[in-house]
Motif scaffolding. Structure first.
Motif, PDB file in Angstrom:
ATOM      1  N   SER A 196      52.674  53.363  45.008  1.00  0.00           N
ATOM      2  CA  SER A 196      52.750  54.788  44.663  1.00  0.00           C
ATOM      3  C   SER A 196      54.118  55.379  45.013  1.00  0.00           C
ATOM      4  CB  SER A 196      51.639  55.571  45.379  1.00  0.00           C
ATOM      5  OG  SER A 196      51.901  55.679  46.771  1.00  0.00           O
ATOM      6  N   LEU A 197      54.828  54.736  45.947  1.00  0.00           N
ATOM      7  CA  LEU A 197      56.173  55.178  46.316  1.00  0.00           C
ATOM      8  C   LEU A 197      57.246  54.605  45.393  1.00  0.00           C
ATOM      9  CD1 LEU A 197      55.865  54.845  50.211  1.00  0.00           C
ATOM     10  CD2 LEU A 197      56.127  56.982  48.912  1.00  0.00           C
ATOM     11  N   GLY A 198      56.831  53.791  44.425  1.00  0.00           N
ATOM     12  CA  GLY A 198      57.766  53.260  43.443  1.00  0.00           C
ATOM     13  C   GLY A 198      58.175  51.823  43.657  1.00  0.00           C
ATOM     14  N   CYS A 199      57.588  51.147  44.654  1.00  0.00           N
ATOM     15  CA  CYS A 199      57.923  49.755  44.909  1.00  0.00           C
ATOM     16  C   CYS A 199      57.169  48.833  43.953  1.00  0.00           C
ATOM     17  CB  CYS A 199      57.575  49.378  46.349  1.00  0.00           C
ATOM     18  SG  CYS A 199      58.485  50.302  47.597  1.00  0.00           S
ATOM     19  N   SER A 200      57.742  47.671  43.701  1.00  0.00           N
ATOM     20  CA  SER A 200      57.049  46.643  42.917  1.00  0.00           C
ATOM     21  C   SER A 200      56.106  45.880  43.836  1.00  0.00           C
ATOM     22  CB  SER A 200      58.055  45.679  42.286  1.00  0.00           C
ATOM     23  OG  SER A 200      58.815  46.338  41.298  1.00  0.00           O
ATOM     24  N   VAL A 201      54.893  45.658  43.377  1.00  0.00           N
ATOM     25  CA  VAL A 201      53.843  45.076  44.220  1.00  0.00           C
ATOM     26  C   VAL A 201      53.087  44.020  43.430  1.00  0.00           C
ATOM     27  CG1 VAL A 201      51.579  45.580  45.260  1.00  0.00           C
ATOM     28  CG2 VAL A 201      53.533  47.079  45.732  1.00  0.00           C
ATOM     29  N   LEU A 202      52.740  42.931  44.110  1.00  0.00           N
ATOM     30  CA  LEU A 202      51.813  41.942  43.559  1.00  0.00           C
ATOM     31  C   LEU A 202      50.571  41.953  44.444  1.00  0.00           C
ATOM     32  CD1 LEU A 202      50.920  39.641  41.738  1.00  0.00           C
ATOM     33  CD2 LEU A 202      52.240  38.063  43.165  1.00  0.00           C
ATOM     34  N   ASP A 203      49.471  42.470  43.921  1.00  0.00           N
ATOM     35  CA  ASP A 203      48.212  42.557  44.657  1.00  0.00           C
ATOM     36  C   ASP A 203      47.350  41.351  44.294  1.00  0.00           C
ATOM     37  OD1 ASP A 203      45.842  43.193  45.893  1.00  0.00           O
ATOM     38  OD2 ASP A 203      45.490  45.048  44.784  1.00  0.00           O
ATOM     39  N   LEU A 204      47.470  40.284  45.083  1.00  0.00           N
ATOM     40  CA  LEU A 204      46.742  39.048  44.792  1.00  0.00           C
ATOM     41  C   LEU A 204      45.238  39.226  44.963  1.00  0.00           C
ATOM     42  CD1 LEU A 204      49.152  36.494  46.482  1.00  0.00           C
ATOM     43  CD2 LEU A 204      48.741  36.742  44.037  1.00  0.00           C
ATOM     44  N   GLU A 205      44.827  39.985  45.973  1.00  0.00           N
ATOM     45  CA  GLU A 205      43.388  40.188  46.187  1.00  0.00           C
ATOM     46  C   GLU A 205      42.796  41.023  45.061  1.00  0.00           C
ATOM     47  OE1 GLU A 205      42.608  41.589  50.138  1.00  0.00           O
ATOM     48  OE2 GLU A 205      43.441  39.788  51.078  1.00  0.00           O
ATOM     49  N   GLY A 206      43.542  41.992  44.578  1.00  0.00           N
ATOM     50  CA  GLY A 206      43.085  42.756  43.421  1.00  0.00           C
ATOM     51  C   GLY A 206      42.983  41.874  42.191  1.00  0.00           C
ATOM     52  N   ALA A 207      43.945  40.972  42.025  1.00  0.00           N
ATOM     53  CA  ALA A 207      43.918  40.051  40.892  1.00  0.00           C
ATOM     54  C   ALA A 207      42.716  39.129  40.948  1.00  0.00           C
ATOM     55  CB  ALA A 207      45.212  39.226  40.853  1.00  0.00           C
ATOM     56  N   ALA A 208      42.304  38.780  42.170  1.00  0.00           N
ATOM     57  CA  ALA A 208      41.166  37.875  42.349  1.00  0.00           C
ATOM     58  C   ALA A 208      39.831  38.606  42.408  1.00  0.00           C
ATOM     59  CB  ALA A 208      41.344  37.069  43.635  1.00  0.00           C
ATOM     60  N   ASN A 209      39.866  39.928  42.646  1.00  0.00           N
ATOM     61  CA  ASN A 209      38.658  40.700  42.971  1.00  0.00           C
ATOM     62  C   ASN A 209      37.943  40.072  44.172  1.00  0.00           C
ATOM     63  OD1 ASN A 209      36.914  42.961  42.461  1.00  0.00           O
ATOM     64  ND2 ASN A 209      35.363  41.517  41.757  1.00  0.00           N
ATOM     65  N   HIS A 210      38.709  39.839  45.209  1.00  0.00           N
ATOM     66  CA  HIS A 210      38.180  39.239  46.443  1.00  0.00           C
ATOM     67  C   HIS A 210      39.153  39.571  47.564  1.00  0.00           C
ATOM     68  CE1 HIS A 210      36.646  36.216  49.265  1.00  0.00           C
ATOM     69  NE2 HIS A 210      35.581  36.112  48.471  1.00  0.00           N
ATOM     70  N   PHE A 258      42.420  35.510  37.127  1.00  0.00           N
ATOM     71  CA  PHE A 258      43.302  35.665  38.276  1.00  0.00           C
ATOM     72  C   PHE A 258      44.763  35.488  37.846  1.00  0.00           C
ATOM     73  CE2 PHE A 258      45.157  33.379  42.120  1.00  0.00           C
ATOM     74  CZ  PHE A 258      45.347  34.533  42.885  1.00  0.00           C
ATOM     75  N   GLU A 259      45.032  34.426  37.117  1.00  0.00           N
ATOM     76  CA  GLU A 259      46.407  34.152  36.682  1.00  0.00           C
ATOM     77  C   GLU A 259      46.885  35.176  35.656  1.00  0.00           C
ATOM     78  OE1 GLU A 259      46.018  29.337  37.492  1.00  0.00           O
ATOM     79  OE2 GLU A 259      45.845  30.122  35.444  1.00  0.00           O
ATOM     80  N   THR A 260      45.983  35.617  34.788  1.00  0.00           N
ATOM     81  CA  THR A 260      46.335  36.667  33.833  1.00  0.00           C
ATOM     82  C   THR A 260      46.722  37.946  34.557  1.00  0.00           C
ATOM     83  OG1 THR A 260      45.014  35.858  31.979  1.00  0.00           O
ATOM     84  CG2 THR A 260      45.374  38.215  32.068  1.00  0.00           C
ATOM     85  N   ASN A 261      45.964  38.315  35.583  1.00  0.00           N
ATOM     86  CA  ASN A 261      46.253  39.535  36.337  1.00  0.00           C
ATOM     87  C   ASN A 261      47.579  39.439  37.085  1.00  0.00           C
ATOM     88  OD1 ASN A 261      43.896  40.743  35.467  1.00  0.00           O
ATOM     89  ND2 ASN A 261      42.715  40.208  37.281  1.00  0.00           N
ATOM     90  N   ILE A 262      47.890  38.254  37.616  1.00  0.00           N
ATOM     91  CA  ILE A 262      49.182  38.053  38.276  1.00  0.00           C
ATOM     92  C   ILE A 262      50.314  38.215  37.253  1.00  0.00           C
ATOM     93  CG2 ILE A 262      50.677  36.388  39.445  1.00  0.00           C
ATOM     94  CD1 ILE A 262      48.160  35.152  40.681  1.00  0.00           C
ATOM     95  N   TYR A 263      50.154  37.558  36.112  1.00  0.00           N
ATOM     96  CA  TYR A 263      51.139  37.651  35.030  1.00  0.00           C
ATOM     97  C   TYR A 263      51.363  39.108  34.628  1.00  0.00           C
ATOM     98  CZ  TYR A 263      52.681  37.494  30.110  1.00  0.00           C
ATOM     99  OH  TYR A 263      53.328  37.715  28.920  1.00  0.00           O
ATOM    100  N   ASP A 264      50.286  39.845  34.465  1.00  0.00           N
ATOM    101  CA  ASP A 264      50.373  41.236  34.035  1.00  0.00           C
ATOM    102  C   ASP A 264      51.120  42.083  35.067  1.00  0.00           C
ATOM    103  OD1 ASP A 264      49.679  43.212  32.039  1.00  0.00           O
ATOM    104  OD2 ASP A 264      48.272  44.043  33.491  1.00  0.00           O
ATOM    105  N   GLN A 265      50.843  41.846  36.349  1.00  0.00           N
ATOM    106  CA  GLN A 265      51.525  42.598  37.403  1.00  0.00           C
ATOM    107  C   GLN A 265      53.014  42.256  37.458  1.00  0.00           C
ATOM    108  OE1 GLN A 265      49.582  43.174  41.326  1.00  0.00           O
ATOM    109  NE2 GLN A 265      47.825  42.090  40.471  1.00  0.00           N
ATOM    110  N   LEU A 266      53.350  40.967  37.389  1.00  0.00           N
ATOM    111  CA  LEU A 266      54.758  40.573  37.466  1.00  0.00           C
ATOM    112  C   LEU A 266      55.538  41.016  36.226  1.00  0.00           C
ATOM    113  CD1 LEU A 266      54.632  36.999  39.085  1.00  0.00           C
ATOM    114  CD2 LEU A 266      55.248  39.180  40.152  1.00  0.00           C
TER     115      LEU A 266
END
Length: 349
Positions: free
Chosen positions: A159-173, A192-200
């Protein structure tokens, strides 16, 4: 009917996934809506007919099953056309289902393109691009004991503008043995891999904040090239008092009316680490609603010793303490990040 490749369609077309609900649930193109031509049972019937009788009979059965659904599909497609403009449909491999769907609507004046190669072509894009996206970033890895609020800190940093990879969110775990409580099943490896790809794909700069994780998160596995890159990244540590951590966990785990039964059942996964008698005692306390007592004991006697054994071996670039809430901790990390990156960027190299 027109066909197009994923690289031509992304960011310009709205995707319609015409595969069955279970295929869609396993993984899909992010943002795609599911308008299944056949449900899971019907898809099985058509497949069985294809094998046992032949292609023509399978097509005949497919048309019979799909035809009654066309009025509802028409309304959905018209609505999507009005809201999103250009539409592209896909099935598993760009075969009969998406061909049928795109042809029918295009023939009545509602242009629907077909995604060449279907979901398989998108999956290929993910698997080929993900290692390249990973190579472009430097991870800033947040470590810290259970309950310090690392995931919340990541969200605040985003929310502060940083780039983030939320692995637990990508996994829903949440990553721990009890990490599925209150949030449902872990995602498939593909999703999981699709969500990582989308975030990056949506990162804004070359430094990406990520939470330290084991190789496995629930039932999914972090690709080795990502975990290796994380190990090479900038390591920072977040700590917090035990009372803060208990309250942080309570916020995350008491999410619905079934939390007691769900928690007690999940605790059986700790049987390799905690005696049966102690587990039964803790499960009894959970059923009595004594979350604070159980959370404190699990952290002090199980999670902390295991985590500290691993984390003590790392050389941290900075340490922070969560005192009042995750936003305050994120603010301190954000200030450090700006000072280091924009003030002395060479320190990271």
């Amino acid at each position: 009917m027109n066909t197009l490749k994923y690289c031509e369609a992304k960011d310009k077309f709205f995707f319609i996934d015409v595969r069955s609900p279970s295929e869609y649930e396993d993984d899909t193109i992010p943002g795609a809506v599911n308008i299944p031509l056949l449900n899971d049972d019907e898809r099985k019937q058509v497949g069985t007919t294809y094998v046992q009788v032949g292609k023509t009979e399978a097509k005949r059965l497919g048309v019979k099953l799909i035809s009654p659904k066309m009025p509802d599909m028409f309304e959905q497609v018209v609505d999507l056309k009005y809201k999103h403009g250009q539409l592209a449909a896909f099935c598993a491999r760009g075969g009969y289902r998406s061909t049928y769907f795109a042809s029918v609507f295009s023939s009545i004046g509602i242009p629907v393109f077909q995604l060449e190669g279907g979901y398989k072509s998108y999956r290929k894009e993910v698997m080929e691009s993900l290692p390249k996206l990973n190579d472009r970033v430097t991870y800033i890895v947040l470590s810290g004991n259970t309950g310090v609020g690392k995931t919340d800190i990541l969200h605040c940093l985003r929310s502060l503008g940083c780039s983030v990879l939320d692995l637990e969110g990508a996994a829903n775990h949440r990553g721990s043995l009890l990490g599925s409580i209150g949030i449902g099943d872990c995602n498939s490896q593909k999703k999981f891999e699709t969500n990582i790809y989308d975030q990056l794909m949506n990162t804004r700069d070359s430094y990406v904040f990520v939470e330290a994780e084991s190789q496995k998160i629930g039932s999914v596995t972090i690709p080795k090239y990502i975990s290796d890159r994380m190990k090479q990244g900038i390591q920072i540590f977040v700590e917090a008092d035990i009372d803060y951590r208990v309250q942080s966990l309570k916020k995350d785990y008491i999410l619905n009316a079934d939390w007691k039964a769900e928690s007690a059942k999940a605790m059986d996964r700790l049987n390799k680490y905690i005696s049966r008698d102690k587990l039964e005692e803790l499960k009894h306390e959970i059923m009595q609603g004594n979350f604070d007592l159980v959370a404190r004991e699990l952290m002090e006697k199980y999670y902390d010793p295991m985590y500290n054994f691993k984390s003590d071996k790392l050389n941290y670039a900075a340490r922070f303490k969560a005192k009042t809430d995750s936003r305050e901790a994120a603010g301190e990390i954000f200030k450090w990040y700006n000072d280091r990156v924009w003030g002395r960027c060479s320190d990271f190299i």
